[in-house]
Enzyme design. Sequence first.
Site, PDB file in Angstrom:
ATOM      1  N   TRP A  74      44.305  37.494  30.383  1.00 24.61           N
ATOM      2  CA  TRP A  74      42.925  37.061  30.123  1.00 24.61           C
ATOM      3  C   TRP A  74      42.804  36.842  28.624  1.00 24.61           C
ATOM      4  O   TRP A  74      43.112  37.740  27.853  1.00 24.61           O
ATOM      5  CB  TRP A  74      41.953  38.153  30.563  1.00 24.61           C
ATOM      6  CG  TRP A  74      40.519  37.754  30.425  1.00 24.61           C
ATOM      7  CD1 TRP A  74      39.783  37.720  29.268  1.00 24.61           C
ATOM      8  CD2 TRP A  74      39.646  37.326  31.463  1.00 24.61           C
ATOM      9  NE1 TRP A  74      38.517  37.304  29.524  1.00 24.61           N
ATOM     10  CE2 TRP A  74      38.400  37.056  30.872  1.00 24.61           C
ATOM     11  CE3 TRP A  74      39.790  37.138  32.835  1.00 24.61           C
ATOM     12  CZ2 TRP A  74      37.303  36.613  31.609  1.00 24.61           C
ATOM     13  CZ3 TRP A  74      38.697  36.701  33.556  1.00 24.61           C
ATOM     14  CH2 TRP A  74      37.466  36.446  32.952  1.00 24.61           C
ATOM     15  N   ASN A 133      34.975  39.799  42.373  1.00 20.59           N
ATOM     16  CA  ASN A 133      35.589  40.271  41.141  1.00 20.59           C
ATOM     17  C   ASN A 133      34.954  41.594  40.711  1.00 20.59           C
ATOM     18  O   ASN A 133      33.748  41.679  40.486  1.00 20.59           O
ATOM     19  CB  ASN A 133      35.402  39.233  40.033  1.00 20.59           C
ATOM     20  CG  ASN A 133      36.015  39.686  38.717  1.00 20.59           C
ATOM     21  OD1 ASN A 133      37.210  39.946  38.635  1.00 20.59           O
ATOM     22  ND2 ASN A 133      35.181  39.804  37.679  1.00 20.59           N
ATOM     23  N   GLU A 134      35.770  42.626  40.644  1.00 20.63           N
ATOM     24  CA  GLU A 134      35.420  43.936  40.113  1.00 20.63           C
ATOM     25  C   GLU A 134      34.146  44.537  40.719  1.00 20.63           C
ATOM     26  O   GLU A 134      33.147  44.751  40.020  1.00 20.63           O
ATOM     27  CB  GLU A 134      35.326  43.871  38.577  1.00 20.63           C
ATOM     28  CG  GLU A 134      36.648  43.439  37.960  1.00 20.63           C
ATOM     29  CD  GLU A 134      36.661  43.460  36.434  1.00 20.63           C
ATOM     30  OE1 GLU A 134      35.568  43.608  35.843  1.00 20.63           O
ATOM     31  OE2 GLU A 134      37.745  43.326  35.848  1.00 20.63           O
ATOM     32  N   GLU A 159      44.378  40.846  36.154  1.00 17.34           N
ATOM     33  CA  GLU A 159      43.750  40.668  34.838  1.00 17.34           C
ATOM     34  C   GLU A 159      44.215  41.753  33.888  1.00 17.34           C
ATOM     35  O   GLU A 159      44.263  42.927  34.251  1.00 17.34           O
ATOM     36  CB  GLU A 159      42.220  40.808  34.919  1.00 17.34           C
ATOM     37  CG  GLU A 159      41.437  39.722  35.557  1.00 17.34           C
ATOM     38  CD  GLU A 159      39.934  40.024  35.461  1.00 17.34           C
ATOM     39  OE1 GLU A 159      39.537  40.875  34.634  1.00 17.34           O
ATOM     40  OE2 GLU A 159      39.166  39.422  36.215  1.00 17.34           O
ATOM     41  N   TRP A 190      36.816  31.439  39.553  1.00 15.31           N
ATOM     42  CA  TRP A 190      35.645  31.855  40.326  1.00 15.31           C
ATOM     43  C   TRP A 190      35.158  30.682  41.177  1.00 15.31           C
ATOM     44  O   TRP A 190      34.837  29.609  40.655  1.00 15.31           O
ATOM     45  CB  TRP A 190      34.536  32.315  39.383  1.00 15.31           C
ATOM     46  CG  TRP A 190      34.718  33.721  38.884  1.00 15.31           C
ATOM     47  CD1 TRP A 190      33.886  34.763  39.124  1.00 15.31           C
ATOM     48  CD2 TRP A 190      35.787  34.247  38.090  1.00 15.31           C
ATOM     49  NE1 TRP A 190      34.370  35.917  38.526  1.00 15.31           N
ATOM     50  CE2 TRP A 190      35.540  35.621  37.893  1.00 15.31           C
ATOM     51  CE3 TRP A 190      36.943  33.697  37.537  1.00 15.31           C
ATOM     52  CZ2 TRP A 190      36.397  36.439  37.161  1.00 15.31           C
ATOM     53  CZ3 TRP A 190      37.798  34.507  36.814  1.00 15.31           C
ATOM     54  CH2 TRP A 190      37.520  35.853  36.640  1.00 15.31           C
TER      55      TRP A 190
END
Length: 768
Positions: free
Chosen positions: A404, A244-245, A361, A135
Amino acid sequence: MSSSSFSSISSPTSPAVDNSEGPPQAPDLSQYTNGYTVPPAAAPETNNSKRDHPMSMMPDINDNYFVRIGANRQFMIGCESFYPSIWNQWEVVAAGAGAPQLSGAKLPPYVTGPQLIRTLMDEAVQANLTVMRAWAIGVTSLYSIQPRPGVFSEAIFRGLDYALDQARQHNIKLILAFDDNWQQSGAANGYQFGSGEQHLGYFTDPFIKQIYKGFVSKVISRTNTINGRVYRDDPTIMAWDLINEPRCQRCPPGTIRTWVEEMAAHVKSRDPNHLVTVGEEGFWSISLNDGVNRTGCNPGAWAMNEGQDFFLDHNSSSIDFLGFHSWVDNWGKVDEDYQRKWIQCHVDDAERMGKPLILEEFGKWLNVTLNATLEQRKNYLHIVYDEVNRNIEQGTPLQGVGFWQWYDPGQIAPFSNGGVAGEYGIYTTDEAFDIIRQEGAFLESKNGQSFDGCNPMLGLAPSFETDMDVTNCDYTWINNLPGTGFEGPNCTVDVNECVRGTHNCAFDAACINTDGSFFCECYLGYEGDGVTGCTATSALEELPSRYVTLSRQGPLVCDVEYSKYAPGYIDDPTGASDTNESGNEMGIGSRSPVYSARDCMVACETSPGCSSIVWSPTSYRCFLHGCPSHFTPLCTAQNQSPGSPGTIGGPTLPEYTGPPAPVPPPCTLTPSLCPKPIDTYLTWYSMERWDPNCTTYQENAHIGLAPEPSIGKVVVTSTNSTQPTRIASTLSGPRGLAPDIAPSSLLQQAVPAPPPPDVQASSVPSGR
């Protein structure tokens, strides 16, 4: 009083001495791990450790090339095929910046964040892991690159600089996410995410979108303070995830797709060199994707209302490849048939779109409550890798996979996540990691395939003629210790060796950073030069006998500033340790774990104004207490904040009942419903310096001092509150204590804390 004394001797100017007996061992923490096995922590690094030699892995020639997509939709580096073998790493920015504490999983004992990054990358090379997904914003508000709109933390940004430079040295690529749906860490989501309506605002509000664009532009144009590379020109970066997502529950159809079109085009306008993808899980909405309805591939009807449409969201000309995630436990779809179907549905869409595909992921949890076992995790890994490898062998668009997540031995997940490795953490020592190594070897065997007619100039980085575009600052190294001295394009940026873990201080010594150098000093109670070793004195062995304990809160209600020469102190370049949010406001409390009450007592002996300690055998926190004085800033400052456990405004100290009982990890499907961890704290008082009269200062009644304890439980040596007996540590040394109790005249107003005792220039070697 013992005749032995604390001795504290600075590092000599002679070269570092190798410890032939090997590194010291980390403490046995088994009694505090809730009954589960924890892999042993890596021992503190020695001078000859590979991870301490940042130039030991010279960049491969492929470091000169951006990852690109060839005419055959193949990921390529130069003119050779590239199949990304990925791991996801949660708190890279905070760790690289030198944050002394991480929230996702604690740092291993005696290991700093930068050391952790080097360790993982060393091991990644051995396991054929070639890409780290992380990130770019940080994952907590405490360690966010952009804590407020348009405001950037240079200290945290340098953590990303460090991670990128270490990846460069290890020939590892990075996929970096600009923002995250789940964490309010500050890129833009911290200002809007919350309810479904606020999600809509994130994707549609012009002001919020401008915050996002501003952050993206700042990151892309950033010049790395370590190696001088501009991020947009750095081939270490493989790709950007927009977010992310992303989720936008019950938003108008196409909300996320419209946002992706705009933001992907913005990224490409600022950075044409790197690949871009969305970063989503990969759900489908009710719309028809080029005439094909894939909603039957979703894990449930709920997924249609999350705002994603995998095909349409990735169909932008500014999106280079497709990415998806797999969380079968979270979605309640744990059977093998569905997992294979989920992967195949995304492969089919990638085939129709003509773009490569990565499973960014995936994970399989361990859950005692639900009987989710290690064997199930291993089987799941085999299923996923089997499906990925079958597609690779058949030449489909699926070309990479990322698990992950990775924990280094010694890291422990939060209590609410089950402790130990939590739900998804995988230690290098786990059997499951052997399966990951096998996958890395398979993908590595597919790398390096050449393609006829390839132009070798395609994807070449601007500075290819010198990969050697990075300045070598080894002439500034201290005693030839790699990673010390100075760094940066002009070798003018100070390296904090204490934070980087590149110093050669002995185990029981304080590391003190100086400009371009550092020095080592044995803790009070130890004798030695601070480099070749520090030996405990008899006075140290006797120290616990000079403290007594009470079972409840006592009178020493003011927090004393923690000495930087004490166990439990570590520099925090981020500055977050001294904020109220961290619980260490104004230098209060230990910054790194203190694994014994005796070490906490040593910290008290070292810190002026201290006459009592509060230590936790569960969280390994150490707090120092004393009577109100100019060494107790929270007590003397107006509008003081709540203090540490046992002080005014702080939590009450419960009775000690022993280590907590084991809790199955995690206890329920909803971790927030798990029992909250309650840290145990124990209190000790110095028999020589404790004074009950500090509870009776009439002029400081506003502090709300605690009631006096039973005098019979302690030895009182100071009986006059206006002219107290000034008793320093029974254990002397260059850092000896200042008086514990200040005259009443000092208690009328806040007095700035004095600087640490002066050290004669002749006694502080340059370390060179």
